[in-house]
Write a protein that holds these residues in place. Sequence first.
Motif, mmCIF file in Angstrom:
data_model
loop_
_atom_site.group_PDB
_atom_site.id
_atom_site.type_symbol
_atom_site.label_atom_id
_atom_site.label_comp_id
_atom_site.label_asym_id
_atom_site.label_seq_id
_atom_site.Cartn_x
_atom_site.Cartn_y
_atom_site.Cartn_z
ATOM 1 N N ALA A 121 15.492 -17.263 -3.811
ATOM 2 C CA ALA A 121 16.689 -17.892 -3.595
ATOM 3 C C ALA A 121 17.374 -18.021 -2.188
ATOM 4 C CB ALA A 121 17.976 -17.195 -4.568
ATOM 5 N N ALA A 122 16.982 -17.196 -1.652
ATOM 6 C CA ALA A 122 17.637 -17.353 -0.063
ATOM 7 C C ALA A 122 17.000 -18.393 0.513
ATOM 8 C CB ALA A 122 17.581 -15.896 0.696
ATOM 9 N N ILE A 123 15.662 -18.317 0.461
ATOM 10 C CA ILE A 123 14.949 -19.581 1.129
ATOM 11 C C ILE A 123 15.454 -20.990 0.407
ATOM 12 C CG2 ILE A 123 12.659 -20.587 1.462
ATOM 13 C CD1 ILE A 123 11.422 -17.677 1.602
ATOM 14 N N THR A 124 15.442 -20.965 -0.666
ATOM 15 C CA THR A 124 16.033 -22.249 -1.231
ATOM 16 C C THR A 124 17.284 -22.921 -0.828
ATOM 17 O OG1 THR A 124 14.908 -21.992 -3.195
ATOM 18 C CG2 THR A 124 16.443 -23.486 -3.341
ATOM 19 N N LYS A 125 18.211 -21.749 -0.766
ATOM 20 C CA LYS A 125 19.680 -22.122 -0.155
ATOM 21 C C LYS A 125 19.565 -22.550 1.363
ATOM 22 C CE LYS A 125 24.387 -20.113 0.462
ATOM 23 N NZ LYS A 125 24.916 -19.055 0.393
ATOM 24 N N LEU A 126 18.618 -21.722 1.978
ATOM 25 C CA LEU A 126 18.563 -22.021 3.471
ATOM 26 C C LEU A 126 17.765 -23.638 3.795
ATOM 27 C CD1 LEU A 126 17.222 -18.552 4.725
ATOM 28 C CD2 LEU A 126 19.339 -19.874 5.441
ATOM 29 N N ARG A 127 17.043 -23.803 2.940
ATOM 30 C CA ARG A 127 16.375 -25.062 2.879
ATOM 31 C C ARG A 127 17.238 -26.260 2.643
ATOM 32 N NH1 ARG A 127 11.329 -25.448 5.390
ATOM 33 N NH2 ARG A 127 10.066 -23.834 4.505
ATOM 34 N N SER A 128 18.326 -26.038 1.973
ATOM 35 C CA SER A 128 19.464 -26.842 1.581
ATOM 36 C C SER A 128 20.302 -27.327 2.724
ATOM 37 C CB SER A 128 20.296 -26.676 0.519
ATOM 38 O OG SER A 128 21.078 -25.319 0.655
ATOM 39 N N MET A 129 20.114 -26.249 3.782
ATOM 40 C CA MET A 129 21.159 -26.264 4.847
ATOM 41 C C MET A 129 20.277 -26.682 6.210
ATOM 42 S SD MET A 129 23.167 -22.539 4.175
ATOM 43 C CE MET A 129 23.740 -22.648 5.587
ATOM 44 N N GLU A 130 19.053 -27.082 5.963
ATOM 45 C CA GLU A 130 18.311 -27.412 7.042
ATOM 46 C C GLU A 130 18.459 -28.345 7.943
ATOM 47 O OE1 GLU A 130 13.236 -27.548 8.272
ATOM 48 O OE2 GLU A 130 14.042 -27.869 6.136
ATOM 49 N N ILE A 131 18.276 -28.616 9.116
ATOM 50 C CA ILE A 131 18.372 -29.696 10.071
ATOM 51 C C ILE A 131 16.832 -29.915 10.336
ATOM 52 C CG2 ILE A 131 19.169 -30.954 12.194
ATOM 53 C CD1 ILE A 131 21.829 -28.992 12.025
ATOM 54 N N ARG A 132 16.050 -30.931 9.761
ATOM 55 C CA ARG A 132 14.869 -30.995 9.955
ATOM 56 C C ARG A 132 14.327 -31.406 11.349
ATOM 57 N NH1 ARG A 132 12.275 -33.107 4.185
ATOM 58 N NH2 ARG A 132 13.384 -31.439 2.755
ATOM 59 N N ALA A 133 15.203 -32.276 11.846
ATOM 60 C CA ALA A 133 14.844 -32.848 13.199
ATOM 61 C C ALA A 133 14.706 -31.492 14.102
ATOM 62 C CB ALA A 133 15.874 -33.872 13.651
ATOM 63 N N TRP A 134 15.787 -30.679 14.069
ATOM 64 C CA TRP A 134 15.632 -29.568 14.992
ATOM 65 C C TRP A 134 14.745 -28.850 14.784
ATOM 66 C CZ3 TRP A 134 21.371 -27.936 16.784
ATOM 67 C CH2 TRP A 134 20.984 -27.541 17.975
ATOM 68 N N SER A 135 14.260 -28.409 13.472
ATOM 69 C CA SER A 135 13.326 -27.411 12.772
ATOM 70 C C SER A 135 11.936 -28.159 13.545
ATOM 71 C CB SER A 135 13.070 -27.498 11.521
ATOM 72 O OG SER A 135 14.342 -26.886 10.955
ATOM 73 N N THR A 136 11.576 -29.208 13.354
ATOM 74 C CA THR A 136 10.692 -30.103 13.780
ATOM 75 C C THR A 136 10.085 -30.018 15.385
ATOM 76 O OG1 THR A 136 10.670 -31.669 12.084
ATOM 77 C CG2 THR A 136 9.268 -32.433 13.838
ATOM 78 N N GLU A 137 11.262 -30.086 16.124
ATOM 79 C CA GLU A 137 11.490 -29.977 17.600
ATOM 80 C C GLU A 137 10.757 -28.582 17.921
ATOM 81 O OE1 GLU A 137 14.559 -29.785 21.450
ATOM 82 O OE2 GLU A 137 15.203 -30.863 19.563
ATOM 83 N N LEU A 138 11.658 -27.552 17.372
ATOM 84 C CA LEU A 138 11.029 -26.169 17.584
ATOM 85 C C LEU A 138 9.717 -26.001 17.238
ATOM 86 C CD1 LEU A 138 14.294 -24.002 16.874
ATOM 87 C CD2 LEU A 138 13.299 -24.376 18.799
ATOM 88 N N ASN A 139 9.021 -26.400 16.140
ATOM 89 C CA ASN A 139 7.728 -26.016 15.602
ATOM 90 C C ASN A 139 6.954 -26.676 16.597
ATOM 91 O OD1 ASN A 139 7.728 -24.566 13.293
ATOM 92 N ND2 ASN A 139 8.801 -26.499 12.250
ATOM 93 N N ALA A 140 7.194 -27.770 17.261
ATOM 94 C CA ALA A 140 6.574 -28.527 18.173
ATOM 95 C C ALA A 140 6.532 -27.843 19.612
ATOM 96 C CB ALA A 140 6.963 -29.920 18.358
#
Length: 286
Positions: free
Chosen positions: A85-104
């Motif tokens: 449930a916590a991960i689902t909630k966090l996913r709804s708040m995600e800024i994907r561009a920033w996540s992608t940048e950090l993963n790279a």
Amino acid sequence: MWRTRSKILFTVGFGIPVLVLIQMFMYAMYKIFGWDIRLNVLWLCNHWMSRMGWMSIGHFLLMLVVLTFAGTGWLLSRRIIQTRAAITKLRSMEIRAWSTELNARYQHLKKPRFLVVDKSSPVAFTIGLWRPCIVLSTGLLSMLDPEEEKAVVYHEVHHLWHRDPLKTTLLSVFAVMMPYIPVLKHTSQQYRIVREILADNEAIERTGNAAGIGSALLKLLKACSPSGERREMIIQSSFADTSVNVRISRLLNPELDVTLRLPRYAILISATVFLLLSILFVWSIG
């Protein structure tokens, strides 16, 4: 030294409950299916103790077995549901561009999974039992300089690599479900502290100094509101947790050796209870 302490604490916190559960499983199989399992820890005591009877002991042990297995299963299921449930909630708040940048940016670190959430307050933790990910908030990333960001990332990557959310969850569940073995609670608490210190050591080793991790920790503590929302520490490994005082002391004085208090009375009580339970299981089977 700290790695050795971590291994010892996890072995104790996980090994004792497993031994107890094995004893309970053997007893349950005997009662339900009549299995003649001669691998009980104190099987040699069976012959002379069984003659004394005490049927009420059998009822007590059966109730203890049912409550322990049912309670452990229920609590683990609850933690899994909470995590999802916590991960689902966090996913709804995600800024994907920033996540992608950090993963790279940090893909050389065995490709850790970053989840950047849109949140003004500073947040940094690792969450997930099976596929853990590192959660960072935009508020945190905005307040950290590059050196501090790296230190926080390396700290959390250590938790992710060693699956600390899963391990700390297991130890905490066993501690809750077996309060009659008090050393488990102490072991769970100390294990969490040791894991945070090891994660700090990872950050210090990779950045080359303690300045980044120290300043990031102080910034995070200063920005956090005392009345802020309380997170379920049982399902995540947080950058700023209850061991923060110990960690700051070590960062200020790296030569400082933190002594883990040995709970002698808890160990004595736990050993006595474990021995008594083993005897009672053998007694009842007889």
